[in-house]
Scaffold this motif. Structure first.
Motif, PDB file in Angstrom:
ATOM      1  N   TYR A   1       0.827  -1.210   0.000  1.00  0.00           N
ATOM      2  CA  TYR A   1       0.000   0.000   0.000  1.00  0.00           C
ATOM      3  C   TYR A   1       0.861   1.260   0.000  1.00  0.00           C
ATOM      4  CZ  TYR A   1      -3.391   3.534   1.408  1.00  0.00           C
ATOM      5  OH  TYR A   1      -4.169   4.669   1.466  1.00  0.00           O
ATOM      6  N   ARG A   2       1.943   1.258   0.758  1.00  0.00           N
ATOM      7  CA  ARG A   2       2.812   2.435   0.773  1.00  0.00           C
ATOM      8  C   ARG A   2       3.357   2.726  -0.626  1.00  0.00           C
ATOM      9  NH1 ARG A   2       4.390  -0.506   5.346  1.00  0.00           N
ATOM     10  NH2 ARG A   2       3.625   0.411   7.292  1.00  0.00           N
TER      11      ARG A   2
ATOM     12  N   LEU B   1       0.744   4.445  -2.670  1.00  0.00           N
ATOM     13  CA  LEU B   1       0.585   5.863  -2.337  1.00  0.00           C
ATOM     14  C   LEU B   1       1.578   6.735  -3.094  1.00  0.00           C
ATOM     15  CD1 LEU B   1      -0.027   5.731   1.534  1.00  0.00           C
ATOM     16  CD2 LEU B   1      -1.697   6.284  -0.253  1.00  0.00           C
ATOM     17  N   ASN B   2       2.693   6.147  -3.532  1.00  0.00           N
ATOM     18  CA  ASN B   2       3.665   6.902  -4.329  1.00  0.00           C
ATOM     19  C   ASN B   2       3.213   7.081  -5.766  1.00  0.00           C
ATOM     20  OD1 ASN B   2       5.500   7.136  -2.180  1.00  0.00           O
ATOM     21  ND2 ASN B   2       6.397   5.131  -2.631  1.00  0.00           N
TER      22      ASN B   2
ATOM     23  N   ASP C   1      -3.385   8.879  -5.978  1.00  0.00           N
ATOM     24  CA  ASP C   1      -4.090   9.628  -4.945  1.00  0.00           C
ATOM     25  C   ASP C   1      -4.828   8.618  -4.065  1.00  0.00           C
ATOM     26  OD1 ASP C   1      -6.130  11.063  -3.525  1.00  0.00           O
ATOM     27  OD2 ASP C   1      -6.012  12.670  -5.012  1.00  0.00           O
ATOM     28  N   PRO C   2      -4.694   8.693  -2.735  1.00  0.00           N
ATOM     29  CA  PRO C   2      -5.379   7.713  -1.882  1.00  0.00           C
ATOM     30  C   PRO C   2      -6.884   7.673  -2.104  1.00  0.00           C
ATOM     31  CG  PRO C   2      -4.533   9.564  -0.587  1.00  0.00           C
ATOM     32  CD  PRO C   2      -3.918   9.653  -1.938  1.00  0.00           C
TER      33      PRO C   2
ATOM     34  N   THR D   1      -6.398  -0.603   6.886  1.00  0.00           N
ATOM     35  CA  THR D   1      -6.803   0.800   6.954  1.00  0.00           C
ATOM     36  C   THR D   1      -6.564   1.364   8.340  1.00  0.00           C
ATOM     37  OG1 THR D   1      -8.439   0.612   5.184  1.00  0.00           O
ATOM     38  CG2 THR D   1      -8.782   2.370   6.784  1.00  0.00           C
TER      39      THR D   1
ATOM     40  N   LEU E   1      -0.750   7.712   7.917  1.00  0.00           N
ATOM     41  CA  LEU E   1      -0.814   7.713   6.461  1.00  0.00           C
ATOM     42  C   LEU E   1      -2.257   7.871   6.000  1.00  0.00           C
ATOM     43  CD1 LEU E   1       1.676   4.827   5.596  1.00  0.00           C
ATOM     44  CD2 LEU E   1       2.049   7.287   5.360  1.00  0.00           C
ATOM     45  N   PRO E   2      -2.467   8.397   4.802  1.00  0.00           N
ATOM     46  CA  PRO E   2      -3.841   8.531   4.301  1.00  0.00           C
ATOM     47  C   PRO E   2      -4.472   7.165   4.067  1.00  0.00           C
ATOM     48  CG  PRO E   2      -2.243   9.085   2.593  1.00  0.00           C
ATOM     49  CD  PRO E   2      -1.468   8.944   3.860  1.00  0.00           C
TER      50      PRO E   2
ATOM     51  N   PRO F   1      -7.473   4.630   2.252  1.00  0.00           N
ATOM     52  CA  PRO F   1      -8.042   4.558   0.897  1.00  0.00           C
ATOM     53  C   PRO F   1      -9.382   5.264   0.809  1.00  0.00           C
ATOM     54  CG  PRO F   1      -8.349   2.484   2.049  1.00  0.00           C
ATOM     55  CD  PRO F   1      -7.442   3.322   2.910  1.00  0.00           C
TER      56      PRO F   1
END
Length: 328
Positions: free
Chosen positions: A130-131, A134-135, A138-139, A158, A166-167, A169
């Motif tokens: 997931y990280r 995020l790169n 957009d979450p 989540t 972290l943002p 989803p």
């Protein structure tokens, strides 16, 4: 009334896969047998048709289906299998169908499973997946989707990302998720009798193998006891002949009380993860998933202060009607 196909499938399940969940010993035997024949690879036809690419995270494969041109949406799909079984052709068929219909990209981690690995290995891997997403996205354009144990993992992941700062989803799609692994709710014990697939003794053994010694009510393995307010807009699908449904309905109420928008598809006469099985009720369930995700994207656009000049009173409201949908 459930279709003839669904009743046949339920009959077959009760006289086959239900045995895996009958006792801890049976679960151990089924795991050993699965290791001899399981394969996580997508079907050959799907590899070519969808241009699937593969990369490694922590030494485990991650399959990537690229999005259709012009789409920014990405789905992180976490497969079910009681934390001990590998992804199956049924999962791949669902993923292929939704990729065709939505045009979204799919990220499918083949996460480490128990008993060879445990909770920490699983979430160490999927957390880094997931990280990396995020790169690239957009979450708000990322969806966590999971069935059964994968639905549990979607919610837990989540919560862990929120705790990390972290943002989270933009949406969840949870298919027959297991959200309270204690399996001690009296309604769950009663529901087991009508469930043609799952059973408590084997289920508890699978949980023991993966849970790294955590208490059953620890939110890291039973997210129903965690802070649900951090969750995004959620679609949850559950069936009347699934022993996990009583806890799913409790989760829906608790999440709504925490301010989460939840749409519920309740499949009358349906068993565990029925949207994965090729039958009429599954087609209807998949239609609900597609409609939810398309609506979720529209709502995000409306709520984006950069892209929307509409007043709050003119924005599309949350549609509660889906929450009372019966698939029969």
């Amino acid at each position: 009334m459930p279709s003839l196909k669904s009743r046949i499938v339920a009959f077959v399940l009760r006289h086959s896969r239900k045995k895996a969940f009958a006792t801890p010993e049976n679960m151990q035997r089924w795991i050993a047998q699965a290791r001899k024949r399981q394969s996580h690879q997508p079907p050959v036809w799907m590899m070519a048709r969808h241009g699937i690419e593969t990369r490694d995270v922590h030494g485990f494969p991650v399959y990537e289906i690229p999005p259709r041109a012009g789409s920014t949406k990405r789905i992180l799909y976490l497969h079910g299998g009681a934390y001990v079984f590998e992804i199956t052709s049924y999962h791949w068929a669902l993923i292929a169908d939704l990729a065709d219909r939505l045009g979204y990209g799919f990220t499918v981690p083949i996460y480490p499973i128990a008993p060879e690995h445990d909770f920490h290995d699983m979430f160490g891997m999927v957390g880094d997946v997931y990280r990396s997403m995020l790169n690239e996205a957009d979450p708000r354009d990322i969806v966590f989707m999971g069935d059964s144990a994968g639905g549990n993992m979607a919610v837990v992941l989540t919560m862990m990302m929120a705790e990390e700062g972290l943002p989270v989803p933009g949406s969840h799609v949870l298919i027959s998720p297991g959200l309270d692994v204690s399996l001690t709710n009296p309604a769950t014990i009663e529901a087991e009798l009508a469930d043609p697939w799952l059973g408590i003794p084997g289920g508890q053994e699978a949980i023991r193998l993966y849970s790294a010694g955590m208490e059953p009510t620890d939110w890291h393995i039973s997210p129903i006891y965690g802070d649900l307010s951090v969750l995004p807009r959620t679609l949850l699908l559950t069936g009347s002949h699934d022993m996990l449904t009583p806890d799913n309905l409790i989760f829906v109420d608790k999440a709504r009380d925490a301010g989460v928008e939840v749409e519920l598809v309740y499949g009358e006469g349906m068993f565990h993860v029925w949207p994965l099985i090729r039958m009429p009720e599954a087609r209807q369930a998949r239609n609900s998933i597609v409609a939810f995700l398309k609506t979720a994207r529209s709502l995000q656009a409306d709520n984006d202060p950069i892209n929307s000049t509409a007043s709050a009173s003119s924005k599309a409201p949350f549609i509660e009607g889906v929450a009372s949908t019966n698939i029969a």
